[in-house]
Scaffold this motif. Structure first.
Motif, PDB file in Angstrom:
ATOM      1  N   MET A 211      18.359   4.746   7.392  1.00  0.00           N
ATOM      2  CA  MET A 211      17.481   5.718   8.047  1.00  0.00           C
ATOM      3  C   MET A 211      17.794   5.777   9.532  1.00  0.00           C
ATOM      4  N   SER A 212      17.986   6.949  10.027  1.00  0.00           N
ATOM      5  CA  SER A 212      18.173   7.130  11.467  1.00  0.00           C
ATOM      6  C   SER A 212      16.811   7.376  12.108  1.00  0.00           C
ATOM      7  N   VAL A 213      16.451   6.549  13.086  1.00  0.00           N
ATOM      8  CA  VAL A 213      15.142   6.667  13.707  1.00  0.00           C
ATOM      9  C   VAL A 213      15.136   7.862  14.651  1.00  0.00           C
ATOM     10  N   VAL A 214      14.430   8.912  14.256  1.00  0.00           N
ATOM     11  CA  VAL A 214      14.330  10.115  15.071  1.00  0.00           C
ATOM     12  C   VAL A 214      13.074  10.064  15.921  1.00  0.00           C
ATOM     13  N   GLY A 215      11.958   9.720  15.303  1.00  0.00           N
ATOM     14  CA  GLY A 215      10.707   9.583  16.020  1.00  0.00           C
ATOM     15  C   GLY A 215      10.245   8.144  15.979  1.00  0.00           C
ATOM     16  N   THR A 216       8.955   7.961  15.888  1.00  0.00           N
ATOM     17  CA  THR A 216       8.386   6.621  15.786  1.00  0.00           C
ATOM     18  C   THR A 216       7.919   6.381  14.361  1.00  0.00           C
ATOM     19  N   THR A 217       7.987   5.125  13.941  1.00  0.00           N
ATOM     20  CA  THR A 217       7.677   4.769  12.554  1.00  0.00           C
ATOM     21  C   THR A 217       6.755   3.564  12.516  1.00  0.00           C
ATOM     22  N   SER A 218       5.782   3.599  11.619  1.00  0.00           N
ATOM     23  CA  SER A 218       4.923   2.447  11.345  1.00  0.00           C
ATOM     24  C   SER A 218       5.069   2.078   9.881  1.00  0.00           C
ATOM     25  N   ILE A 219       5.497   0.851   9.634  1.00  0.00           N
ATOM     26  CA  ILE A 219       5.597   0.336   8.269  1.00  0.00           C
ATOM     27  C   ILE A 219       4.451  -0.645   8.085  1.00  0.00           C
ATOM     28  N   ILE A 220       3.547  -0.290   7.210  1.00  0.00           N
ATOM     29  CA  ILE A 220       2.287  -1.016   7.077  1.00  0.00           C
ATOM     30  C   ILE A 220       2.287  -1.810   5.780  1.00  0.00           C
ATOM     31  N   GLY A 221       2.180  -3.121   5.893  1.00  0.00           N
ATOM     32  CA  GLY A 221       2.082  -3.983   4.727  1.00  0.00           C
ATOM     33  C   GLY A 221       0.632  -4.280   4.426  1.00  0.00           C
ATOM     34  N   PHE A 222       0.194  -3.990   3.204  1.00  0.00           N
ATOM     35  CA  PHE A 222      -1.201  -4.184   2.824  1.00  0.00           C
ATOM     36  C   PHE A 222      -1.270  -4.993   1.531  1.00  0.00           C
ATOM     37  N   ASP A 223      -1.731  -6.233   1.643  1.00  0.00           N
ATOM     38  CA  ASP A 223      -2.045  -7.066   0.478  1.00  0.00           C
ATOM     39  C   ASP A 223      -3.522  -6.859   0.195  1.00  0.00           C
ATOM     40  N   SER A 224      -3.836  -6.025  -0.776  1.00  0.00           N
ATOM     41  CA  SER A 224      -5.220  -5.563  -0.973  1.00  0.00           C
ATOM     42  C   SER A 224      -6.131  -6.577  -1.631  1.00  0.00           C
ATOM     43  N   ALA A 225      -5.571  -7.608  -2.258  1.00  0.00           N
ATOM     44  CA  ALA A 225      -6.333  -8.579  -3.048  1.00  0.00           C
ATOM     45  C   ALA A 225      -6.945  -7.937  -4.295  1.00  0.00           C
ATOM     46  N   TRP A 226      -6.601  -6.666  -4.568  1.00  0.00           N
ATOM     47  CA  TRP A 226      -6.927  -5.940  -5.794  1.00  0.00           C
ATOM     48  C   TRP A 226      -8.389  -5.534  -5.920  1.00  0.00           C
ATOM     49  N   THR A 227      -9.323  -6.357  -5.513  1.00  0.00           N
ATOM     50  CA  THR A 227     -10.740  -5.998  -5.566  1.00  0.00           C
ATOM     51  C   THR A 227     -11.269  -5.885  -4.138  1.00  0.00           C
ATOM     52  N   ASP A 228     -12.482  -5.413  -4.002  1.00  0.00           N
ATOM     53  CA  ASP A 228     -13.058  -5.254  -2.658  1.00  0.00           C
ATOM     54  C   ASP A 228     -14.168  -6.276  -2.452  1.00  0.00           C
ATOM     55  N   ASN A 229     -13.821  -7.554  -2.606  1.00  0.00           N
ATOM     56  CA  ASN A 229     -14.773  -8.645  -2.463  1.00  0.00           C
ATOM     57  C   ASN A 229     -14.891  -9.013  -0.980  1.00  0.00           C
ATOM     58  N   PRO A 230     -16.064  -8.829  -0.365  1.00  0.00           N
ATOM     59  CA  PRO A 230     -16.210  -9.141   1.069  1.00  0.00           C
ATOM     60  C   PRO A 230     -15.879 -10.591   1.409  1.00  0.00           C
ATOM     61  N   ARG A 231     -16.032 -11.492   0.438  1.00  0.00           N
ATOM     62  CA  ARG A 231     -15.752 -12.906   0.680  1.00  0.00           C
ATOM     63  C   ARG A 231     -14.262 -13.229   0.520  1.00  0.00           C
ATOM     64  N   ALA A 232     -13.508 -12.295  -0.028  1.00  0.00           N
ATOM     65  CA  ALA A 232     -12.072 -12.517  -0.215  1.00  0.00           C
ATOM     66  C   ALA A 232     -11.316 -11.213   0.034  1.00  0.00           C
ATOM     67  N   PRO A 233     -11.299 -10.753   1.294  1.00  0.00           N
ATOM     68  CA  PRO A 233     -10.617  -9.492   1.602  1.00  0.00           C
ATOM     69  C   PRO A 233      -9.106  -9.639   1.534  1.00  0.00           C
ATOM     70  N   GLY A 234      -8.434  -8.510   1.589  1.00  0.00           N
ATOM     71  CA  GLY A 234      -6.983  -8.536   1.671  1.00  0.00           C
ATOM     72  C   GLY A 234      -6.541  -8.703   3.113  1.00  0.00           C
ATOM     73  N   ALA A 235      -5.300  -8.311   3.391  1.00  0.00           N
ATOM     74  CA  ALA A 235      -4.769  -8.421   4.755  1.00  0.00           C
ATOM     75  C   ALA A 235      -3.794  -7.276   5.006  1.00  0.00           C
ATOM     76  N   ILE A 236      -3.688  -6.905   6.280  1.00  0.00           N
ATOM     77  CA  ILE A 236      -2.839  -5.780   6.665  1.00  0.00           C
ATOM     78  C   ILE A 236      -2.077  -6.116   7.938  1.00  0.00           C
ATOM     79  N   CYS A 237      -0.851  -5.633   8.041  1.00  0.00           N
ATOM     80  CA  CYS A 237      -0.071  -5.781   9.263  1.00  0.00           C
ATOM     81  C   CYS A 237       0.835  -4.571   9.400  1.00  0.00           C
ATOM     82  N   THR A 238       1.470  -4.434  10.548  1.00  0.00           N
ATOM     83  CA  THR A 238       2.332  -3.286  10.806  1.00  0.00           C
ATOM     84  C   THR A 238       3.585  -3.713  11.559  1.00  0.00           C
TER      85      THR A 238
END
Length: 286
Positions: free
Chosen positions: A1-28
Motif C-alpha cells: 500500500m502506498s500511503v497517500v493520506g493518513t491511516t489508522s489501523i485499529i485493533g479491537f479485542d472485543s471479548a465477544w460479550t459486553d460484560n462491564p466487568r470484563a471489557p475488551g481492549a482497543i489500540c491504534t
C-alpha cells in the motif's frame, strides 16, 4: 500500500460479550503522510467505547481499518463455521483450540448480541481486499491473533509450539509463553518502525503477574499488527480463509503456514483468497 493520506489501523479485542466487568481492549497504529507509524497504546473498552474511539479517528485519518478479534459473520445456527474448522486444524496442531461461533451462543451471536449493534452503528465496509486499495473510508475485517502467531514469529511454528499466554487459563498459562509473545511484538515494533510500541512492550514485560486485562490489551496490539501487515506488506504474505457469506478470517501467512491452511481448506471445501486481486502493489509484490 502506498500511503497517500493518513491511516489508522485499529485493533479491537472485543471479548465477544459486553460484560462491564470484563471489557475488551482497543489500540491504534497511526500512519501519517510521511509514512511514520505511531502506537496509540491499548486501553480497555466496551463495544460503545470502542465505536466512539473508532469514530474519533475520522478527524485524524483518511483511511481507517478495524481489525476485530471476533467472528463478524455468523450465519450458522449451530456448530462451527467452515472457516473455524480450517483455523482449528492449525491451532490444534500448535496446541490450542478454537471456540466455535454460532447463532445459538446467547450474548455472543444471537440476534440481540452487542456485536450486531456495534457493526450496524459503526457502518464500516466489510471488504478486506477493497481496504488494501482504498485511500479513504472505514473498513472492518475479522482477525484471530492465535492464527497469526506462527507467521509473526517462526518460533511458534511447530507442533505444540503455540504460546500459552492467557492468564485466565491457569492450567495452561506459562510466563515463558507470555514473555515470548511480548518479545515477538517488540520485534515487530522494531522491524515495522512503530514509535512507542517497543517501550509499551517493555512495560508490559515488567508485569510479574499478568491479568486477563493485560492479555486483552496485548491481543488488541496483535490485532492492529495483523491489520498493518495486511495493508502494507505484499498480498501473498497474508491469507484470507473463507468468504464474506459463511465467514472468513484474515491473517499473516508464512509459506509453511499457508501450505498447512490451504491443505485444510481444500479438505473442508473452504475457499482461500476468493477475492484476491493479483496486481502489482507499491509494497513490492502481488
Amino acid at each position: 500500500m502506498s500511503v497517500v493520506g493518513t491511516t489508522s489501523i485499529i485493533g479491537f479485542d472485543s471479548a465477544w460479550t459486553d460484560n462491564p466487568r470484563a471489557p475488551g481492549a482497543i489500540c491504534t497504529i497511526r500512519i501519517d503522510r510521511a509514512g511514520r507509524r505511531t502506537l496509540v497504546p491499548p486501553r480497555l473498552a466496551s463495544f460503545d467505547e470502542a465505536r466512539a474511539a473508532i469514530e474519533a479517528e475520522s478527524a485524524i485519518s483518511d483511511l481507517r481499518l478495524v481489525a476485530l478479534d471476533q467472528p463478524t459473520l455468523v450465519p450458522n445456527a449451530t456448530g462451527m463455521r467452515p472457516v473455524d474448522r480450517v483455523a482449528a486444524s492449525l491451532i490444534s496442531w500448535l496446541g490450542g483450540g478454537v471456540q466455535p461461533a454460532n447463532r445459538g451462543k446467547a450474548g455472543m451471536f444471537d440476534d440481540a448480541a452487542p456485536l450486531w449493534r456495534f457493526k450496524e452503528r459503526l457502518g464500516a465496509t466489510e471488504d478486506p481486499e477493497a481496504s488494501r486499495e482504498a485511500i479513504r473510508g472505514l473498513y472492518l475485517m475479522e482477525v484471530f491473533p492465535a492464527l497469526a502467531m506462527p507467521s509473526l514469529d517462526p518460533a511458534f511454528d511447530g507442533r505444540l509450539r503455540g504460546p500459552r499466554y492467557n492468564p485466565a487459563r491457569r492450567k495452561t498459562f506459562t510466563l515463558a509463553g507470555w514473555q515470548a509473545v511480548i518479545a515477538a511484538v517488540r520485534r515487530q515494533a522494531v522491524e515495522s518502525r512503530i514509535a512507542g510500541l517497543a517501550d509499551w512492550a517493555d512495560d508490559l514485560a515488567r508485569i510479574a503477574t499478568p491479568r486477563k486485562a493485560d492479555q486483552d490489551r496485548l491481543d488488541a496490539v496483535l490485532c492492529a499488527l495483523i491489520g498493518l501487515h495486511w495493508l502494507v506488506q505484499p498480498r501473498h504474505s497474508s491469507i484470507m480463509i473463507g468468504d464474506r457469506i459463511a465467514g472468513y478470517m484474515v491473517a499473516p501467512a508464512s509459506p509453511s503456514v499457508r501450505t498447512r491452511l490451504e491443505t485444510a481448506a481444500k479438505a473442508c471445501a473452504v475457499p482461500v483468497d476468493p477475492e484476491r486481486r493479483v496486481t502489482a502493489s507499491a509494497s513490492g509484490g502481488p
